[in-house]
Design a protein around this motif. Structure first.
Motif, short mmCIF file in Angstrom:
data_model
loop_
_atom_site.label_atom_id
_atom_site.label_comp_id
_atom_site.label_asym_id
_atom_site.label_seq_id
_atom_site.Cartn_x
_atom_site.Cartn_y
_atom_site.Cartn_z
N PRO A 127 4.05 -22.99 9.44
CA PRO A 127 2.77 -22.85 8.38
C PRO A 127 2.92 -23.52 7.11
CG PRO A 127 4.03 -20.77 8.62
CD PRO A 127 4.73 -21.78 9.56
N LEU A 128 2.12 -24.12 6.88
CA LEU A 128 1.94 -24.87 5.49
C LEU A 128 0.99 -24.19 4.49
CD1 LEU A 128 2.40 -28.71 6.31
CD2 LEU A 128 4.37 -26.97 5.68
N PHE A 129 -0.31 -23.86 5.05
CA PHE A 129 -1.39 -23.39 4.23
C PHE A 129 -2.30 -22.65 5.02
CE2 PHE A 129 -5.57 -23.46 2.31
CZ PHE A 129 -5.26 -22.80 1.16
N GLN A 130 -2.14 -21.23 4.78
CA GLN A 130 -2.87 -20.36 5.40
C GLN A 130 -4.01 -19.43 4.47
OE1 GLN A 130 -2.98 -19.91 8.72
NE2 GLN A 130 -1.20 -21.25 9.17
N GLY A 131 -4.24 -20.11 3.27
CA GLY A 131 -5.14 -19.40 2.43
C GLY A 131 -4.40 -17.99 1.82
N GLY A 132 -3.02 -17.87 1.67
CA GLY A 132 -2.50 -16.72 1.40
C GLY A 132 -2.38 -15.69 2.34
N GLN A 133 -2.76 -16.02 3.77
CA GLN A 133 -2.87 -14.79 4.60
C GLN A 133 -1.37 -14.23 4.84
OE1 GLN A 133 -4.69 -16.35 8.46
NE2 GLN A 133 -4.33 -14.22 9.44
N LEU A 134 -0.60 -15.31 5.28
CA LEU A 134 0.78 -14.54 5.85
C LEU A 134 1.44 -14.08 4.43
CD1 LEU A 134 1.74 -17.75 7.86
CD2 LEU A 134 0.78 -15.53 8.44
N HIS A 156 0.29 -12.48 2.05
CA HIS A 156 -0.52 -10.90 1.89
C HIS A 156 -0.06 -9.96 3.07
CE1 HIS A 156 -2.43 -11.99 -1.96
NE2 HIS A 156 -2.86 -13.09 -1.48
N GLN A 157 -0.05 -10.54 4.13
CA GLN A 157 0.64 -9.63 5.32
C GLN A 157 1.92 -9.28 5.09
OE1 GLN A 157 -0.06 -12.20 8.66
NE2 GLN A 157 -2.27 -11.57 8.93
N GLU A 158 2.86 -10.14 4.35
CA GLU A 158 4.05 -9.71 4.11
C GLU A 158 4.06 -8.45 2.88
OE1 GLU A 158 8.36 -11.31 2.21
OE2 GLU A 158 6.77 -12.79 3.17
N ARG A 159 3.26 -8.69 1.94
CA ARG A 159 3.25 -7.74 1.07
C ARG A 159 2.75 -6.59 1.46
NH1 ARG A 159 0.78 -11.47 -3.95
NH2 ARG A 159 2.57 -12.57 -4.49
N ALA A 160 1.87 -6.65 2.54
CA ALA A 160 1.18 -5.42 2.94
C ALA A 160 2.26 -4.66 3.91
CB ALA A 160 -0.12 -5.85 3.94
N ALA A 161 3.11 -5.24 4.59
CA ALA A 161 4.14 -4.76 5.30
C ALA A 161 5.16 -3.84 4.53
CB ALA A 161 4.83 -5.76 6.15
N LYS A 162 5.36 -4.64 3.27
CA LYS A 162 6.38 -3.91 2.62
C LYS A 162 5.56 -2.68 1.77
CE LYS A 162 8.86 -7.88 1.17
NZ LYS A 162 9.39 -8.79 -0.05
N ALA A 163 4.46 -2.62 1.53
CA ALA A 163 3.50 -1.61 1.03
C ALA A 163 3.40 -0.52 1.90
CB ALA A 163 2.24 -1.94 0.66
N ALA A 164 3.45 -0.83 3.27
CA ALA A 164 3.25 0.23 4.24
C ALA A 164 4.80 1.00 4.75
CB ALA A 164 2.89 -0.39 5.78
N TYR A 165 5.87 -0.06 4.27
CA TYR A 165 7.03 0.69 4.41
C TYR A 165 7.40 1.68 3.47
CZ TYR A 165 12.21 1.43 4.41
OH TYR A 165 13.43 1.91 4.28
N THR A 166 6.90 1.47 2.22
CA THR A 166 6.68 2.36 1.05
C THR A 166 5.93 3.61 1.30
OG1 THR A 166 7.14 0.68 -0.55
CG2 THR A 166 6.28 2.87 -1.46
N GLN A 167 4.89 3.27 1.88
CA GLN A 167 3.84 4.55 2.46
C GLN A 167 4.70 5.37 3.49
OE1 GLN A 167 0.42 3.51 4.50
NE2 GLN A 167 -0.38 5.56 4.58
N ALA A 168 5.40 4.63 4.34
CA ALA A 168 6.05 5.50 5.66
C ALA A 168 7.27 6.34 4.97
CB ALA A 168 6.54 4.58 6.41
N ALA A 169 7.75 5.68 3.70
CA ALA A 169 8.88 6.42 2.92
C ALA A 169 8.51 7.67 2.55
CB ALA A 169 9.53 5.49 2.20
N GLU A 170 7.38 7.39 1.68
CA GLU A 170 6.82 8.65 1.28
C GLU A 170 6.28 9.96 2.23
OE1 GLU A 170 7.23 9.50 -1.91
OE2 GLU A 170 8.10 7.30 -2.16
N GLN A 171 5.69 9.34 3.24
CA GLN A 171 5.34 10.30 4.30
C GLN A 171 6.62 11.02 4.84
OE1 GLN A 171 3.14 7.71 6.84
NE2 GLN A 171 1.09 8.01 5.63
N TYR A 172 7.70 10.29 5.12
CA TYR A 172 8.91 10.88 5.41
C TYR A 172 9.38 11.80 4.38
CZ TYR A 172 13.83 11.46 6.86
OH TYR A 172 15.08 12.10 7.42
N ARG A 173 9.36 11.72 3.16
CA ARG A 173 9.81 12.76 2.25
C ARG A 173 8.93 13.94 2.44
NH1 ARG A 173 10.31 8.12 -1.43
NH2 ARG A 173 12.68 7.65 -1.66
N SER A 174 7.49 13.75 2.53
CA SER A 174 6.64 14.91 2.65
C SER A 174 6.89 15.55 3.99
CB SER A 174 5.29 14.41 2.76
OG SER A 174 4.22 15.18 2.66
N THR A 175 6.99 14.89 4.98
CA THR A 175 7.50 15.62 6.35
C THR A 175 8.63 16.46 6.22
OG1 THR A 175 6.37 13.78 7.53
CG2 THR A 175 7.71 15.48 8.71
#
Length: 524
Positions: free
Chosen positions: A394-401, A403-422
């Motif tokens: 992939p050379l140009f996807q309009g930033g799609q890939l 931001h998907q990577e950044r979203a995956a890292k943010a989802a990891y942080t969310q899952a980590a906090e949810q684990y702590r809460s549990t």
């Protein structure tokens, strides 16, 4: 809990995701002058041995030694009453898989067996686990080449304005073509492995959700049965109270007619009787609802509610309660393990997002035969084959890939906090239950003292009435107070039994000691 459990996988997010081994091989290739036709396949094979993204590590157990600020080793004992035994907390003890048998109730054991066999929620959770497992097995197919067989048979007429297709120069002909095509996508950057890893984590999450359904089901059946037994005893005592109050009202009315009582006394007794009568319908409603709940938990319709009846006096209170170590709790509570599986899934999805931004190298090969006559297939000169490799990036996807990577890292942080809460909620649940058991013992002791005092008052009132020193109305009032104290005593007994069951659920339910949940179909 002093500090939240560290999430060691967060460190993995900061680790390099480039393939160091591959770079070392390329350096060796340049130094040793290996032929390109040897170096390139070796590089691809070594790349396929690694995967981009963080490598998941299980979170460390919380660094705490107890659940409560002031832990106790046992509860108070109340002599000469059902459910009054002292309970000892065995720190570090293991839970039995069939912990409900500690109540020594054959009717309760039978009800649990029926619920495990027929409950639709548990069956649905087991089916969901089968779905997740099959999805993992299906995704593992990407590790192997894909082989497709094709056979085409056509009849066509060639235009006379172009060169003929066949050597015979015929413009009208048949064409038979059997062909086998092999495609393979080397997992250079671990996209396939991270995808399988993600699905395996999801499978584990579904498995632990099934185990949570199992522990909740068994606990709900036990608590519902205890509450049904308690309510039945309260209904019986309330009916006796109503009968006694009705008799007292009739005596007062007779005394009013003879001038020995006032209208105020009669009205007060009528009000008391009405208040007692008003408490019976809610008790009957709760009892009926519990019977309906037990029917649903055992996979039956309300009209098919089980016939088992439960008497608190027949239950035996477990005197030794195993209390798992805090470090073991996070490894056995299904909700904590499910949160950990969700964290693992989020970690794998980071690798997927990174791999989607990197090149891929699909390999294709095909071989077959093409002839104008079916009988000539696979004869000399009819065969063909081809081998090829492609490289796409992939050379140009309009930033799609990105931001998907950044979203995956943010989802990891969310899952980590949810684990702590549990984890925090799990420790709170155990601490609350241990405190409840201590206070239940205190409440039972107080209720037993009140019931004993009410019984003495009733007996004295009966003696005074027999000897002529008190009227019958005083005796009825003493008997009513005795019945009310018995209701309070039954409620205190039920709380001890119910909170004991709640402790077993809070500690994980003992599923790890049940063979059908740890081996075979429902094992890891």
């Amino acid at each position: 809990m002093h500090n939240p459990p560290p999430i060691s996988a967060l460190t993995a997010l900061r680790q390099p995701t480039r393939n160091t081994a591959a770079r070392n091989l390329m350096s060796l290739t340049r130094q040793s002058r290996l032929p390109r036709r040897v170096a390139v396949p070796l590089t691809l094979l070594l790349l396929a041995a690694c995967a981009v993204g963080p490598y998941f590590k299980r979170p460390a157990a919380p660094q705490v030694s107890d659940y409560t600020a002031h832990p106790q080793s046992s509860t108070l004992a109340t002599a000469d009453t059902a459910g009054g035994a002292a309970q000892r907390f065995a720190k570090g003890g293991d839970l039995a898989a069939d912990w409900w048998t500690l109540f020594h109730s054959p009717a309760l054991n039978a009800l649990i067996d029926q619920s495990l066999e027929r409950n639709p929620d548990l069956k649905a959770a087991q089916a969901a686990l089968s779905v997740a497992r099959e999805q993992v097995l299906a995704q593992r197919g990407v590790y192997y080449p894909s082989v497709v067989a094709d056979f085409s048979a056509t009849r066509q007429r060639q235009s006379g304005q172009i060169s003929p297709t066949l050597n015979s120069n015929a413009s009208l002909f048949n064409l038979f073509t059997p062909e086998v095509t092999v495609t393979y996508l080397p997992d250079v950057f671990g996209l396939n492995r991270r995808t399988v890893e993600s699905l395996q984590a999801e499978e584990q999450g579904v498995r632990f959700q099934m185990l949570a359904t199992y522990t909740t089901l068994t606990s709900n059946v036990v608590v519902a049965a205890i509450q049904a037994g308690s309510l039945q005893m309260q209904v019986d005592a309330t009916r006796r109270l109503i009968a006694s109050s009705t008799e007292a009202l009739q005596i007062l009315r007779n005394q009013l007619a003879k001038g020995y009582a006032s209208q105020l006394d009669v009205s007060a007794q009528e009000s008391q009787l009405a208040q007692l009568a008003a408490t019976l319908p809610p008790l009957m409603k709760q009892l009926a609802q519990l019977h309906d709940l037990l029917a649903a938990l055992t996979g039956r319709f309300p009209s098919e509610a089980p016939d088992e009846s439960f008497d608190l006096a027949t239950l035996q209170l477990p005197e030794e309660l195993p209390v798992s170590l805090p470090s073991a709790l996070v490894a056995q509570r299904p909700d904590v393990l499910q949160a950990e599986a969700n964290l693992h899934d989020a970690s794998a999805k980071i690798g997927i997002a990174i791999a989607n931004r990197l090149p891929s190298f699909p390999l294709t090969a095909n071989a077959g035969s093409s002839a104008a006559f079916f009988s000539q297939l696979f004869s000399g000169g009819t065969g063909f084959w081809g081998v090829g490799v492609d490289a796409t990036a992939p050379l140009f996807q309009g930033g799609q890939l990105l931001h998907q990577e950044r979203a995956a890292k943010a989802a990891y942080t969310q899952a980590a906090e949810q684990y702590r809460s549990t984890v925090l909620a799990a420790f709170q649940n155990v601490a609350d239950t241990l405190t409840a058991l201590e206070q239940d013992a205190e409440s039972l002791k107080a209720a037993k003292s009140a019931a004993d005092a009410a019984k003495v008052t009733r007996d004295l009132a009966r003696l005074q009435w027999r000897d002529g020193y008190a009227n019958y109305l005083s005796l009825l009032n003493a008997e009513q107070a005795d019945e009310q104290s018995q209701i309070a005593l039954v409620q205190a007994q039920a709380s001890r039994y119910a909170d004991t069951a709640a402790l077993f659920q809070a500690l994980g339910g003992g599923w790890w000691n049940r063979a059908d949940l740890t081996t075979g179909k429902y094992a890891k």
